[in-house]
Design an enzyme around this catalytic site. Structure first.
Site, PDB file in Angstrom:
ATOM      1  CE  LYS A  56      -3.689   1.702   3.121  1.00 10.54           C
ATOM      2  NZ  LYS A  56      -4.343   1.491   4.408  1.00 10.54           N
ATOM      3  CE  LYS A 115      -8.481  -3.605   0.294  1.00 10.07           C
ATOM      4  NZ  LYS A 115      -7.717  -2.762   1.197  1.00 10.07           N
ATOM      5  CD  GLU A 211     -11.322  -6.090   4.281  1.00 10.72           C
ATOM      6  OE1 GLU A 211     -11.836  -6.965   3.578  1.00 10.72           O
ATOM      7  OE2 GLU A 211     -11.454  -4.865   4.029  1.00 10.72           O
TER       8      GLU A 211
HETATM    9  O1  LIG Z   1      -6.552   3.109   4.138  1.00 12.34           O
HETATM   10  C1  LIG Z   1      -7.167   4.161   3.846  1.00 12.34           C
HETATM   11  O2  LIG Z   1      -6.755   5.296   4.128  1.00 12.34           O
HETATM   12  C2  LIG Z   1      -8.472   4.099   3.119  1.00 12.34           C
HETATM   13  C3  LIG Z   1      -9.153   5.274   2.862  1.00 12.34           C
HETATM   14  C4  LIG Z   1     -10.336   5.239   2.153  1.00 12.34           C
HETATM   15  C5  LIG Z   1     -10.858   4.041   1.714  1.00 12.34           C
HETATM   16  C6  LIG Z   1     -10.178   2.849   1.974  1.00 12.34           C
HETATM   17  C7  LIG Z   1      -9.003   2.867   2.668  1.00 12.34           C
HETATM   18  N1  LIG Z   1      -8.299   1.706   2.926  1.00 12.34           N
HETATM   19  C8  LIG Z   1      -8.605   0.484   2.314  1.00 12.34           C
HETATM   20  C9  LIG Z   1      -8.349  -0.682   3.151  1.00 12.34           C
HETATM   21  O3  LIG Z   1      -9.203  -1.526   3.201  1.00 12.34           O
HETATM   22  C10 LIG Z   1      -7.039  -0.846   3.874  1.00 12.34           C
HETATM   23  O4  LIG Z   1      -6.005  -0.537   3.000  1.00 12.34           O
HETATM   24  C11 LIG Z   1      -6.768  -2.237   4.414  1.00 12.34           C
HETATM   25  O5  LIG Z   1      -7.844  -2.765   5.072  1.00 12.34           O
HETATM   26  C12 LIG Z   1      -5.565  -2.180   5.344  1.00 12.34           C
HETATM   27  O6  LIG Z   1      -5.835  -1.281   6.403  1.00 12.34           O
HETATM   28  P1  LIG Z   1      -4.695  -0.768   7.383  1.00 12.34           P
HETATM   29  O7  LIG Z   1      -3.995  -1.976   7.943  1.00 12.34           O
HETATM   30  O8  LIG Z   1      -5.391  -0.006   8.455  1.00 12.34           O
HETATM   31  O9  LIG Z   1      -3.774   0.057   6.560  1.00 12.34           O
END
Ligand SMILES: O=C(O)c1ccccc1NCC(=O)[C@H](O)[C@H](O)COP(=O)(O)O
Length: 251
Positions: A56, A115, A211
């Site tokens: 990401k 994704k 998630e």
């Molecule tokens: O991660 C973001 O900022 C986000 C913002 C708007 C829509 C979706 C977003 N994320 C998508 C996801 O589902 C995450 O990348 C994924 O679940 C991982 O989450 P994290 O571990 O909290 O980075």
């Protein structure tokens, strides 16, 4: 269900608008997918925590952009014990690309999730992956058709939900891999209680992915105790040494 974009955070509205406009592929893809349920079972049998580690590069809730080659990051995640990978292909808000996914999947042997914010069937034909994300809130009443269209191409659909209504819709659409997103797309706030509240509503035979928002070993344990078969982790793995971070969360 609301697929119109009302009450979404401004960043999410922008993501959704861009996603609606993004073209699909010209040729229908056909995937020989690596089994995600089998990969999860193998990790469990080895006594480790099944983690989908997410490549990401950036996001609306992250500062800066990680410029490393996604393939190198992916290799480090697998070396750290990731059961599967998630690769962002959304270009405008997450720094992803279909090419990153294509190269990554070629370089590793674990299942890879695409994704993205898929809105219509032709967008499934952009690139091959083992799993594909379908977000119940975004696709609304098209969910059953998209689940079927994904399976027809060989993908394993991971259907993302955040509410009880969306979980009901996912199950009615035949989803057998369900991601409960702890991040609310309205305010972009993260609450691990979302997973804890919804997980008991899912049938035993559905593979549940927790998630967003998992940062520590304690968070991982909390999600596993609430019934998570696997965890999807982006930010906490991308922040620093991705191999070390993956190792810590998979132990
Ligand atoms: O991660 C973001 O900022 C986000 C913002 C708007 C829509 C979706 C977003 N994320 C998508 C996801 O589902 C995450 O990348 C994924 O679940 C991982 O989450 P994290 O571990 O909290 O980075």
């Amino acid at each position: 269900m609301n697929a119109s974009g009302d009450e979404l955070a401004p960043d999410v509205r922008a993501i959704l608008e861009a996603a609606r406009e993004r073209p699909g592929g010209e040729t229908r893809v056909s995937v020989d997918a690596r089994s995600f349920p089998e990969a999860v079972a193998e990790t469990e049998a080895a006594g480790r925590v099944p983690v989908i580690a997410e490549v990401k590069p950036t996001s609306p809730t992250t500062e800066g952009v990680r410029e490393d080659d996604p393939v190198e990051l992916a290799r480090e995640m697998v070396a750290g014990g990731a059961t599967a990978l998630s690769v962002l292909t959304e270009p405008e808000h997450f720094g992803g690309s279909a090419e990153s996914l294509r190269r990554t999947r070629e370089a590793v042997d674990v299942p890879v999730l695409r994704k993205d914010f898929i809105m219509h069937e032709a967008q499934l034909d952009v690139v091959e992956s083992d799993l594909v994300l379908l977000i119940a809130r975004f696709v609304g009443d098209d969910l059953p058709d998209l689940v079927e269209a994904a399976r027809d191409r060989g993908f394993q659909p991971l259907v993302e939900v955040h509410t009880r209504e969306e979980l009901t819709a996912a199950l009615a659409a035949g989803a057998d891999i369900v991601g409960i997103n702890n991040r609310d797309l309205g305010q972009l706030e993260v609450d691990l209680g979302t997973f804890e509240g919804l997980a008991p509503e899912a049938p035993e035979d559905v593979l549940l992915v927790a998630e967003s928002g998992v940062k520590t070993v304690e968070d991982a344990r909390r999600m596993r105790e609430a019934g998570a078969d696997a965890l999807l982790v982006g930010t906490a793995i991308m922040d620093g040494d991705v191999r070390q971070n993956t190792e810590t969360l998979t132990q």
